[in-house]
Design a protein around this motif. Sequence first.
Motif, mmCIF file in Angstrom:
data_model
loop_
_atom_site.group_PDB
_atom_site.id
_atom_site.type_symbol
_atom_site.label_atom_id
_atom_site.label_comp_id
_atom_site.label_asym_id
_atom_site.label_seq_id
_atom_site.Cartn_x
_atom_site.Cartn_y
_atom_site.Cartn_z
ATOM 1 N N LEU A 19 0.835 -1.200 0.000
ATOM 2 C CA LEU A 19 0.000 0.000 0.000
ATOM 3 C C LEU A 19 0.871 1.252 0.000
ATOM 4 N N GLY A 20 1.934 1.242 0.789
ATOM 5 C CA GLY A 20 2.843 2.380 0.845
ATOM 6 C C GLY A 20 3.476 2.677 -0.500
ATOM 7 N N GLN A 21 3.852 1.625 -1.229
ATOM 8 C CA GLN A 21 4.431 1.816 -2.558
ATOM 9 C C GLN A 21 3.409 2.436 -3.508
ATOM 10 N N GLN A 22 2.160 2.019 -3.381
ATOM 11 C CA GLN A 22 1.103 2.587 -4.227
ATOM 12 C C GLN A 22 0.869 4.056 -3.891
ATOM 13 N N ILE A 23 0.844 4.373 -2.607
ATOM 14 C CA ILE A 23 0.652 5.763 -2.186
ATOM 15 C C ILE A 23 1.789 6.624 -2.733
ATOM 16 N N ARG A 24 3.021 6.158 -2.558
ATOM 17 C CA ARG A 24 4.191 6.916 -3.007
ATOM 18 C C ARG A 24 4.156 7.122 -4.522
ATOM 19 N N ALA A 73 0.833 15.308 2.964
ATOM 20 C CA ALA A 73 0.613 15.225 4.407
ATOM 21 C C ALA A 73 -0.258 16.384 4.885
ATOM 22 N N LYS A 74 -0.005 17.580 4.356
ATOM 23 C CA LYS A 74 -0.800 18.747 4.748
ATOM 24 C C LYS A 74 -2.260 18.575 4.317
ATOM 25 N N ARG A 75 -2.471 18.053 3.102
ATOM 26 C CA ARG A 75 -3.845 17.821 2.628
ATOM 27 C C ARG A 75 -4.585 16.826 3.515
ATOM 28 N N TRP A 76 -3.849 15.830 3.998
ATOM 29 C CA TRP A 76 -4.465 14.782 4.815
ATOM 30 C C TRP A 76 -4.455 15.112 6.304
ATOM 31 N N HIS A 77 -3.893 16.255 6.666
ATOM 32 C CA HIS A 77 -3.817 16.689 8.068
ATOM 33 C C HIS A 77 -3.036 15.692 8.930
ATOM 34 N N VAL A 78 -1.907 15.234 8.388
ATOM 35 C CA VAL A 78 -0.980 14.400 9.151
ATOM 36 C C VAL A 78 0.412 15.019 8.984
ATOM 37 N N CYS A 79 1.333 14.622 9.833
ATOM 38 C CA CYS A 79 2.689 15.153 9.678
ATOM 39 C C CYS A 79 3.442 14.346 8.615
ATOM 40 N N LYS A 80 4.485 14.951 8.088
ATOM 41 C CA LYS A 80 5.274 14.325 7.026
ATOM 42 C C LYS A 80 5.869 12.997 7.504
ATOM 43 N N LYS A 81 6.249 12.948 8.754
ATOM 44 C CA LYS A 81 6.835 11.732 9.326
ATOM 45 C C LYS A 81 5.829 10.575 9.274
ATOM 46 N N THR A 82 4.571 10.869 9.533
ATOM 47 C CA THR A 82 3.523 9.848 9.481
ATOM 48 C C THR A 82 3.366 9.337 8.057
ATOM 49 N N LEU A 83 3.307 10.244 7.100
ATOM 50 C CA LEU A 83 3.170 9.847 5.702
ATOM 51 C C LEU A 83 4.368 9.007 5.267
ATOM 52 N N ARG A 84 5.568 9.396 5.697
ATOM 53 C CA ARG A 84 6.770 8.633 5.357
ATOM 54 C C ARG A 84 6.674 7.203 5.902
ATOM 55 N N LYS A 85 6.164 7.055 7.111
ATOM 56 C CA LYS A 85 5.995 5.718 7.697
ATOM 57 C C LYS A 85 4.995 4.895 6.896
ATOM 58 N N TRP A 86 3.937 5.540 6.407
ATOM 59 C CA TRP A 86 2.967 4.815 5.579
ATOM 60 C C TRP A 86 3.601 4.393 4.259
ATOM 61 N N GLU A 87 4.352 5.302 3.640
ATOM 62 C CA GLU A 87 4.954 5.013 2.334
ATOM 63 C C GLU A 87 6.028 3.930 2.417
ATOM 64 N N THR A 88 6.710 3.830 3.537
ATOM 65 C CA THR A 88 7.767 2.831 3.678
ATOM 66 C C THR A 88 7.268 1.524 4.278
ATOM 67 N N ARG A 106 -7.876 5.711 -0.527
ATOM 68 C CA ARG A 106 -8.648 5.184 -1.662
ATOM 69 C C ARG A 106 -8.908 6.265 -2.706
ATOM 70 N N GLU A 107 -9.273 7.459 -2.241
ATOM 71 C CA GLU A 107 -9.520 8.570 -3.166
ATOM 72 C C GLU A 107 -8.256 8.923 -3.940
ATOM 73 N N LEU A 108 -7.131 8.948 -3.258
ATOM 74 C CA LEU A 108 -5.869 9.267 -3.926
ATOM 75 C C LEU A 108 -5.553 8.225 -4.996
ATOM 76 N N LEU A 109 -5.689 6.953 -4.646
ATOM 77 C CA LEU A 109 -5.338 5.889 -5.577
ATOM 78 C C LEU A 109 -6.307 5.821 -6.756
ATOM 79 N N ALA A 110 -7.527 6.324 -6.570
ATOM 80 C CA ALA A 110 -8.523 6.283 -7.647
ATOM 81 C C ALA A 110 -8.402 7.460 -8.606
ATOM 82 N N CYS A 111 -7.754 8.554 -8.173
ATOM 83 C CA CYS A 111 -7.700 9.731 -9.048
ATOM 84 C C CYS A 111 -6.674 9.527 -10.155
#
Length: 83
Positions: A25-30, A44-59, A73-78
């Motif tokens: 999932l992280g690879q797909q998000i990235r 991260a700003k759009r999702w109201h999370v910190c960059k560190k959190t997004l990095r953890k999801w992507e890795t 889901r919305e991001l992956l569908a656009c």
Amino acid sequence: MHVSYAPPSPSVKNVQRKNPEAIQLGQQIRQKRIDLCLRQYELAKRWHVCKKTLRKWETGVKFPPPMHLEKVRELLACNPMKE
């Protein structure tokens, strides 16, 4: 008196294991973020999370919590605009 220092061995609790599903999932998000020409801090700003959190999801270190899965889901569908 000479005292040698050995770093503490990592306990099982401190070792972060990566979940294969979270990695995928992280690879797909990235990849989608890159396709949309967004930087980590911008998404991260759009999702109201910190960059560190997004990095953890992507890795794949962490899996996004249920409250953020709809945004993922919305991001992956656009589709990025092709010029």
